[in-house]
Design a protein around this motif. Structure first.
Motif, short mmCIF file in Angstrom:
data_model
loop_
_atom_site.label_atom_id
_atom_site.label_comp_id
_atom_site.label_asym_id
_atom_site.label_seq_id
_atom_site.Cartn_x
_atom_site.Cartn_y
_atom_site.Cartn_z
N VAL A 39 1.04 -1.35 -0.13
CA VAL A 39 0.03 -0.08 -0.15
C VAL A 39 1.03 1.28 -0.29
CG1 VAL A 39 -1.27 1.39 1.57
CG2 VAL A 39 -1.50 -1.08 1.07
N GLU B 247 3.16 -3.32 3.96
CA GLU B 247 2.40 -4.16 2.84
C GLU B 247 1.34 -4.83 3.35
OE1 GLU B 247 4.14 -8.54 3.59
OE2 GLU B 247 6.08 -8.05 3.46
N GLU B 248 0.42 -5.00 2.23
CA GLU B 248 -1.42 -5.14 2.14
C GLU B 248 -2.09 -5.50 3.26
OE1 GLU B 248 -3.19 -7.61 -0.17
OE2 GLU B 248 -4.97 -6.19 -0.92
N SER B 249 -0.75 -6.54 3.81
CA SER B 249 -1.30 -7.28 4.68
C SER B 249 -1.87 -6.14 6.18
CB SER B 249 -0.11 -8.61 5.10
OG SER B 249 0.47 -8.35 6.03
N LEU B 250 -1.24 -5.57 6.45
CA LEU B 250 -1.40 -4.98 7.75
C LEU B 250 -3.10 -4.12 7.70
CD1 LEU B 250 -0.76 -3.70 9.84
CD2 LEU B 250 0.27 -1.80 8.42
#
Lengths: 455, 88
Positions: B4, B78-81
């Motif tokens: 992101v 990172e997008e996972s956050l």
């Protein structure tokens, strides 16, 4: 998966403006397999293991930090309670210095576990450890320790309480040139938890993995800002919902980062400690949350009710967010580490007795409370006993990290620096009259409380 | 890996162009993008993919270093956050 602009901005604002951080990633390291009668060999084995594990932790934590936008403030190690691997011919201070050197070289902020489990009583070697703890806190920089003095199951060991008071006094005296900071590295517990990632009370209990990674989240600023922005006209139950949602988000972030660090280290993930942990920075304060909830001043009537609701909502949101919750989980109220608390203490709005009441509904206890240095051992033990019995009777963890600042009297000021902050010396009833406490001098146990007829 | 990028700053011509040009140079493929402008302030949000996650650290440092020149606060993660924090 579709995300919205506001969700991304909210995440970044939590970190950049509201000081969301991961307070600590704490790697538990067992020492049980290192036992030998040869002290020199034991010391070397322990220092080597601590150094190896600590170096890896620091490296991995930095890598994970680089991948996300959330800073990891502290990297810490917790070890098997030292008294369980200690022998009569060992030298506690020498061992502590070797460990202190290892963690400093590796870049770890604190190591916890110079601890004694004494709910039931002392083993022979425990007394030796207890006697030498003040020297450890005075002559090392990053070594922390604790005594588990009571539990709901066993009652309260009054000898351990009195010894804890003496450890606080002696550590404070030995570090009198540094505002008695030595006492800040020691905590006495009732119902001590085995997976606590926070200092000074972290240790790796016997029922845990050989190595495991736990994480302590932070985030009072996030909660405070949200209450100020969105919570103005909400009823209390609606406010609790708002706090739950925030606790959920904060906990998820903590869990993600904790798991990533654990995976990279190749160790099991332990727990997320949900505690809202303040720092001395303005805006990162639990006191300010309570005031944002509508209490005119932390310490005024209503404070305990607001704190109880806050703690409960944090737990509810956090438990929904992650499958393994543990540690102390709730809200911390360490006076010297919380700008709002310090201010209220200076102005006399927050007193020790009110803090004690507050600890009945939150984690953890009388934390970073600075009291006059001339308090008698017995009266200090009485204060500790009061606090710990709240935990024993209510089946919760309570603790005391009290600094009897040598040479300071009520109203004086002490400065510890860093996360430990600064504080006014708070007055304790009886100190000026030189009071003691025959109750604690009786020794023995306060028997374990009955757990039915709960009125 | 997906990441992101958010940027918040004072609106001026070319900010988006400069950020996306650099992303292209580094081989990042933009998957989603949205931008809002409120009076003089803009907020930009995009999700992009990078084939080799090993290059992310360098890319992150490189683009975040553009913050000052562009008068913006640029953050990459990172997008996972986002998935963890905002989705059940």
């Amino acid at each position: 998966m579709n995300f919205q602009l506001y969700e991304a901005i909210e995440t970044v604002a939590m970190v950049e403006l509201e000081k969301l951080d991961i307070r600590t990633v704490t790697l538990g390291v067992s020492l049980l397999d290192l036992l030998t009668d040869d002290f020199v060999e034991f010391k070397k084995r322990v220092a080597d293991r601590v150094y190896t594990e600590a170096s890896r932790l620091v490296k991995v934590a930095r890598e994970v930090e680089d991948r996300y936008a959330i800073p990891i403030v502290n990297k810490r190690i917790s070890i098997t309670p030292i008294s369980l691997v200690f022998k009569k011919n060992f030298d506690l201070l020498e061992l502590a210095k070797a460990i202190d050197g290892a963690v400093k070289e590796a870049g770890v902020d604190f190591i916890g576990g110079f601890s004694v489990l004494a709910e039931r009583g002392y083993r022979e070697v425990d007394e030796l450890v207890v006697k030498n703890l003040p020297l450890v806190f005075a002559e090392t920089e990053r070594v922390c320790g604790s005594i588990a003095a009571g539990s709901t199951k066993h009652g309260l060991n009054m000898k351990a309480v009195l010894d804890s008071a003496r450890i606080m006094k002696q550590s404070a005296y030995l570090t009198r040139d540094r505002d008695s900071i030595g006492a800040a590295k020691f905590v006495v517990f009732s119902n001590a938890v085995e997976d606590n990632p926070f200092m000074a009370g972290a240790f790796l209990g016997m029922n845990q993995y050989d190595r495991m990674l736990s994480v302590g989240i932070s985030g009072p600023g996030v909660v405070k800002t949200a209450i100020e922005v969105f919570g103005k006209d909400l009823k209390l139950n609606e406010l609790a919902e708002l706090i739950k949602r925030l606790a959920f988000k904060i906990t998820r972030a903590g869990a993600l980062i904790g798991r990533e660090v654990a995976n990279a280290l190749g160790v099991p993930f332990g727990i997320v400690d949900l505690s809202l942990a303040p720092t001395p920075a303005v805006g990162d304060s639990v006191a300010e949350i309570i005031e944002a909830m509508g209490i005119e001043r932390v310490g005024y009537p209503g404070t305990t009710a607001a704190l109880a609701m806050l703690t409960d909502a944090v737990k509810k949101g956090g438990v929904m967010a992650v499958d393994s919750v543990g540690g102390l989980s709730g809200a911390f109220i360490p006076v010297s580490e919380d700008a709002g608390m310090i201010d209220a203490a200076i102005k006399g709005d927050l007193i020790v007795e009110k803090l004690e009441a507050m600890t009945a509904v939150c984690s953890v206890g009388l934390d970073m409370v600075v009291v006059p240095g001339n308090i008698s051992d017995e009266l200090l033990a009485g204060l500790i006993a009061d606090e710990l019995m709240i935990g024993v009777v209510n089946a919760k963890t309570t603790a005391c990290r009290i600094i009897p600042a040598y040479g300071k009297k009520s109203g004086d000021f002490v400065r510890f620096g860093g996360l430990l902050g600064e504080s006014v010396v708070m007055s304790v009833r009886g100190v000026e009259k030189g009071a003691g406490c025959d109750f604690v001098k009786r020794g023995g146990f306060v028997p374990a409380p009955i757990t039915s007829f709960r009125n | 890996m997906r990441f992101v990028l958010t940027a918040v700053g004072v609106n001026k011509p070319g900010v988006l162009a400069q950020i996306t040009r650099r992303l292209a140079e580094k081989g990042a493929n933009i998957l989603d993008i949205s931008q809002k402008i409120l009076s003089d302030v803009y907020a930009l949000f995009l999700i992009a993919e990078l084939e080799d996650s090993g290059n992310f650290k360098e890319l992150k440092e490189d683009i975040e270093a553009m913050s000052e020149r562009l008068g913006a606060k640029i953050v990459l993660f990172e997008e996972s956050l986002l998935r963890y924090m905002h989705r059940i």
